[in-house]
Design an enzyme around this catalytic site. Sequence first.
Site, PDB file in Angstrom:
ATOM      1  N   GLY A 160       0.822  -1.246  -0.049  1.00  0.00           N
ATOM      2  CA  GLY A 160      -0.127  -0.015   0.005  1.00  0.00           C
ATOM      3  C   GLY A 160       0.795   1.200  -0.058  1.00  0.00           C
ATOM      4  O   GLY A 160       0.304   2.463   0.373  1.00  0.00           O
ATOM      5  N   SER A 188       1.614   8.220   1.871  1.00  0.00           N
ATOM      6  CA  SER A 188       0.836   6.957   2.103  1.00  0.00           C
ATOM      7  C   SER A 188       1.301   6.524   3.423  1.00  0.00           C
ATOM      8  O   SER A 188       2.099   6.644   4.230  1.00  0.00           O
ATOM      9  CB  SER A 188       1.053   5.853   1.309  1.00  0.00           C
ATOM     10  OG  SER A 188       1.146   5.981  -0.248  1.00  0.00           O
ATOM     11  N   ASP A 238      -1.828  -7.008  -7.150  1.00  0.00           N
ATOM     12  CA  ASP A 238      -3.272  -6.367  -7.291  1.00  0.00           C
ATOM     13  C   ASP A 238      -4.150  -7.252  -6.623  1.00  0.00           C
ATOM     14  O   ASP A 238      -4.204  -8.582  -7.182  1.00  0.00           O
ATOM     15  CB  ASP A 238      -3.355  -6.270  -8.793  1.00  0.00           C
ATOM     16  CG  ASP A 238      -4.719  -5.667  -8.934  1.00  0.00           C
ATOM     17  OD1 ASP A 238      -5.517  -5.659  -8.132  1.00  0.00           O
ATOM     18  OD2 ASP A 238      -5.189  -5.027  -9.917  1.00  0.00           O
ATOM     19  N   ILE A 272      -4.501  -1.072   1.884  1.00  0.00           N
ATOM     20  CA  ILE A 272      -5.009  -1.260   0.924  1.00  0.00           C
ATOM     21  C   ILE A 272      -6.542  -0.806   1.157  1.00  0.00           C
ATOM     22  O   ILE A 272      -7.427  -1.537   1.686  1.00  0.00           O
ATOM     23  CB  ILE A 272      -4.666  -2.654   0.267  1.00  0.00           C
ATOM     24  CG1 ILE A 272      -3.326  -2.625  -0.100  1.00  0.00           C
ATOM     25  CG2 ILE A 272      -5.857  -2.786  -1.151  1.00  0.00           C
ATOM     26  CD1 ILE A 272      -2.819  -4.250  -0.771  1.00  0.00           C
ATOM     27  N   ALA A 324     -12.630   2.143  -3.323  1.00  0.00           N
ATOM     28  CA  ALA A 324     -14.074   2.401  -3.595  1.00  0.00           C
ATOM     29  C   ALA A 324     -14.246   3.339  -5.117  1.00  0.00           C
ATOM     30  O   ALA A 324     -13.265   4.320  -4.947  1.00  0.00           O
ATOM     31  CB  ALA A 324     -14.908   2.853  -2.566  1.00  0.00           C
ATOM     32  N   TYR A 363     -18.356   9.324   3.240  1.00  0.00           N
ATOM     33  CA  TYR A 363     -17.288   8.031   3.341  1.00  0.00           C
ATOM     34  C   TYR A 363     -18.328   6.964   2.939  1.00  0.00           C
ATOM     35  O   TYR A 363     -17.745   5.983   2.514  1.00  0.00           O
ATOM     36  CB  TYR A 363     -16.914   7.984   4.897  1.00  0.00           C
ATOM     37  CG  TYR A 363     -15.882   6.945   4.947  1.00  0.00           C
ATOM     38  CD1 TYR A 363     -14.521   7.379   4.432  1.00  0.00           C
ATOM     39  CD2 TYR A 363     -15.951   5.801   5.807  1.00  0.00           C
ATOM     40  CE1 TYR A 363     -13.393   6.220   4.618  1.00  0.00           C
ATOM     41  CE2 TYR A 363     -14.852   4.925   5.864  1.00  0.00           C
ATOM     42  CZ  TYR A 363     -13.679   5.085   5.365  1.00  0.00           C
ATOM     43  OH  TYR A 363     -12.304   4.441   5.333  1.00  0.00           O
ATOM     44  N   LYS A 371     -15.222  -1.050   5.674  1.00  0.00           N
ATOM     45  CA  LYS A 371     -14.218  -0.989   7.202  1.00  0.00           C
ATOM     46  C   LYS A 371     -14.929  -2.010   8.211  1.00  0.00           C
ATOM     47  O   LYS A 371     -14.256  -2.418   9.001  1.00  0.00           O
ATOM     48  CB  LYS A 371     -13.829   0.459   7.533  1.00  0.00           C
ATOM     49  CG  LYS A 371     -13.121   0.964   6.509  1.00  0.00           C
ATOM     50  CD  LYS A 371     -11.605   0.564   6.381  1.00  0.00           C
ATOM     51  CE  LYS A 371     -10.866   1.588   5.528  1.00  0.00           C
ATOM     52  NZ  LYS A 371      -9.607   0.872   4.926  1.00  0.00           N
ATOM     53  N   ILE A 410      -6.089  11.714   7.252  1.00  0.00           N
ATOM     54  CA  ILE A 410      -4.686  12.137   7.023  1.00  0.00           C
ATOM     55  C   ILE A 410      -4.718  12.318   5.465  1.00  0.00           C
ATOM     56  O   ILE A 410      -5.515  11.570   4.573  1.00  0.00           O
ATOM     57  CB  ILE A 410      -3.541  11.093   7.071  1.00  0.00           C
ATOM     58  CG1 ILE A 410      -3.759  10.628   8.682  1.00  0.00           C
ATOM     59  CG2 ILE A 410      -2.125  11.435   6.781  1.00  0.00           C
ATOM     60  CD1 ILE A 410      -2.591   9.507   8.970  1.00  0.00           C
ATOM     61  N   THR A 456      -3.900  11.735   1.970  1.00  0.00           N
ATOM     62  CA  THR A 456      -3.342  10.948   1.438  1.00  0.00           C
ATOM     63  C   THR A 456      -4.089  10.812   0.030  1.00  0.00           C
ATOM     64  O   THR A 456      -5.186  11.355  -0.371  1.00  0.00           O
ATOM     65  CB  THR A 456      -3.239   9.437   1.889  1.00  0.00           C
ATOM     66  OG1 THR A 456      -4.470   8.736   1.879  1.00  0.00           O
ATOM     67  CG2 THR A 456      -2.586   9.438   3.087  1.00  0.00           C
ATOM     68  N   ALA A 509      -5.420   8.245  -1.630  1.00  0.00           N
ATOM     69  CA  ALA A 509      -6.912   7.495  -1.232  1.00  0.00           C
ATOM     70  C   ALA A 509      -7.972   8.365  -0.649  1.00  0.00           C
ATOM     71  O   ALA A 509      -9.119   8.533  -1.067  1.00  0.00           O
ATOM     72  CB  ALA A 509      -6.762   6.386  -0.399  1.00  0.00           C
TER      73      ALA A 509
HETATM   74  P1  NAP Z   1      -2.883   5.816  -0.375  1.00  0.00           P
HETATM   75  O1  NAP Z   1      -1.522   6.191  -0.243  1.00  0.00           O
HETATM   76  O2  NAP Z   1      -3.700   5.939  -1.523  1.00  0.00           O
HETATM   77  O3  NAP Z   1      -2.720   4.147  -0.209  1.00  0.00           O
HETATM   78  C1  NAP Z   1      -3.843   3.254  -0.743  1.00  0.00           C
HETATM   79  C2  NAP Z   1      -3.187   2.150  -1.324  1.00  0.00           C
HETATM   80  O4  NAP Z   1      -4.236   0.921  -1.626  1.00  0.00           O
HETATM   81  C3  NAP Z   1      -2.485   2.465  -2.553  1.00  0.00           C
HETATM   82  O5  NAP Z   1      -1.107   2.047  -2.493  1.00  0.00           O
HETATM   83  C4  NAP Z   1      -3.128   1.793  -3.748  1.00  0.00           C
HETATM   84  O6  NAP Z   1      -2.585   1.536  -4.832  1.00  0.00           O
HETATM   85  C5  NAP Z   1      -3.726   0.432  -2.878  1.00  0.00           C
HETATM   86  N1  NAP Z   1      -4.470  -0.237  -3.822  1.00  0.00           N
HETATM   87  C6  NAP Z   1      -5.774   0.196  -3.918  1.00  0.00           C
HETATM   88  N2  NAP Z   1      -6.359  -0.897  -4.861  1.00  0.00           N
HETATM   89  C7  NAP Z   1      -5.542  -2.040  -4.693  1.00  0.00           C
HETATM   90  C8  NAP Z   1      -5.190  -3.240  -5.213  1.00  0.00           C
HETATM   91  N3  NAP Z   1      -6.395  -3.649  -6.155  1.00  0.00           N
HETATM   92  N4  NAP Z   1      -4.210  -4.157  -5.065  1.00  0.00           N
HETATM   93  C9  NAP Z   1      -3.263  -3.558  -4.453  1.00  0.00           C
HETATM   94  N5  NAP Z   1      -3.355  -2.514  -3.702  1.00  0.00           N
HETATM   95  C10 NAP Z   1      -4.273  -1.668  -4.039  1.00  0.00           C
HETATM   96  O7  NAP Z   1      -3.761   6.095   0.939  1.00  0.00           O
HETATM   97  P2  NAP Z   1      -3.880   5.742   2.604  1.00  0.00           P
HETATM   98  O8  NAP Z   1      -4.613   6.754   2.942  1.00  0.00           O
HETATM   99  O9  NAP Z   1      -2.307   5.633   2.883  1.00  0.00           O
HETATM  100  O10 NAP Z   1      -4.443   4.199   2.616  1.00  0.00           O
HETATM  101  C11 NAP Z   1      -4.178   3.155   3.239  1.00  0.00           C
HETATM  102  C12 NAP Z   1      -4.987   2.763   4.190  1.00  0.00           C
HETATM  103  O11 NAP Z   1      -5.233   3.270   4.935  1.00  0.00           O
HETATM  104  C13 NAP Z   1      -6.371   2.352   3.445  1.00  0.00           C
HETATM  105  O12 NAP Z   1      -6.787   1.144   3.981  1.00  0.00           O
HETATM  106  C14 NAP Z   1      -7.211   3.569   4.012  1.00  0.00           C
HETATM  107  O13 NAP Z   1      -8.557   3.152   3.894  1.00  0.00           O
HETATM  108  C15 NAP Z   1      -6.797   3.684   5.286  1.00  0.00           C
HETATM  109  N6  NAP Z   1      -6.996   4.738   6.211  1.00  0.00           N
HETATM  110  C16 NAP Z   1      -6.667   6.147   5.553  1.00  0.00           C
HETATM  111  C17 NAP Z   1      -7.160   7.064   6.298  1.00  0.00           C
HETATM  112  C18 NAP Z   1      -6.920   8.495   5.610  1.00  0.00           C
HETATM  113  O14 NAP Z   1      -7.491   9.652   6.081  1.00  0.00           O
HETATM  114  N7  NAP Z   1      -6.068   8.566   4.818  1.00  0.00           N
HETATM  115  C19 NAP Z   1      -7.741   7.149   7.454  1.00  0.00           C
HETATM  116  C20 NAP Z   1      -7.955   5.749   8.022  1.00  0.00           C
HETATM  117  C21 NAP Z   1      -7.628   4.764   7.194  1.00  0.00           C
HETATM  118  P3  NAP Z   1      -2.651   2.443  -6.318  1.00  0.00           P
HETATM  119  O15 NAP Z   1      -2.469   3.880  -5.654  1.00  0.00           O
HETATM  120  O16 NAP Z   1      -1.842   1.807  -7.086  1.00  0.00           O
HETATM  121  O17 NAP Z   1      -4.161   2.380  -6.326  1.00  0.00           O
END
Ligand code: NAP
Length: 261
Positions: A13, A19, A64, A92, A95, A156, A163, A192, A194, A196
């Site tokens: 991820g 990230s 993937d 990862i 949506a 969301y 989740k 945060i 990012t 996503a």
């Molecule tokens: P991020 O940097 O965009 O990371 C999300 C990752 O998921 C990316 O590396 C993305 O790869 C990967 N991904 C998506 N579809 C995939 C697939 N089919 N196979 C493999 N990898 C896949 O965002 P992040 O915020 O750090 O997210 C990481 C986790 O933290 C997620 O579970 C997110 O829900 C969770 N989270 C985030 C927050 C927040 O506010 N940021 C808060 C709580 C929880 P690609 O970029 O190549 O698509």
Amino acid sequence: MGFLDGKKALVTGIASKRSIAYGIAECLHREGAQLAFTYQNEKLKPRVEKFAGTFNSNIVIPLDVSSDEEIKNAFKTLKSEWKHFDILIHSIAFAPSEELQGTYIDSVTREGFNTAHEISSYSFAAMAREARPMLNKNASLITMSYLGAVKSIPNYNVMGPSKASLEANVRFLAADLGPDTIRVNAISAGPIKTLAASGVSGFRGLLKHVESITPLRRNVTIQDVGNTAAFLSSDLSAGITGETIYVDAGYRNLGMTFVTN
Ligand code: NAP
């Protein structure tokens, strides 16, 4: 000497330096863990290879999670590098962006619901199953959740049920793997900025809102999350499994949002 000396971790991820997985990698590396990484598609490969290099790793594997075959192959490839390992970081989620705006009732579709659950929740169980024969005693599996699992949060939408499913996954996996001394936990991070997160409509407003009322009066960082992941990865947390640990500057404990100072 770090408290993860001698441990090996697979980190999924990382899409950018923002990230959450990047912050986790920094903290695991600082505490002495050896790291391996995955990337979702060829476009991201050079970027993830560069990040891996900064953590003294040359193990970078395609994955993937929408493909069962890729999940199996990823662990086969990892096995050719490491016979056994200790830490799995699942960071990862996905949506369709059209479903992360407006009301839940109007935006949710059968296809979006299935995709969000498959990528963001099922993939954790699928990876745990493939990882199992390679895990050392006292191994730790960690995934990333959000408050939307237990509360409704504007925009969301379909990620909320995904989740919730992920947190249930954590409890079931913890029950299955506990007898092998393998622990499974989630970190529920505050918002945060990012890649996503930018897909969730109104995200900037959410950050401002949280900062203004949360007990610590600040948003959390990827290092806050990374340090908690390092603790959960280590033997310091040997008694904790099946939990969702909040790293949210205290936000989820607020019952009332009226600010007096
Ligand atoms: P991020 O940097 O965009 O990371 C999300 C990752 O998921 C990316 O590396 C993305 O790869 C990967 N991904 C998506 N579809 C995939 C697939 N089919 N196979 C493999 N990898 C896949 O965002 P992040 O915020 O750090 O997210 C990481 C986790 O933290 C997620 O579970 C997110 O829900 C969770 N989270 C985030 C927050 C927040 O506010 N940021 C808060 C709580 C929880 P690609 O970029 O190549 O698509």
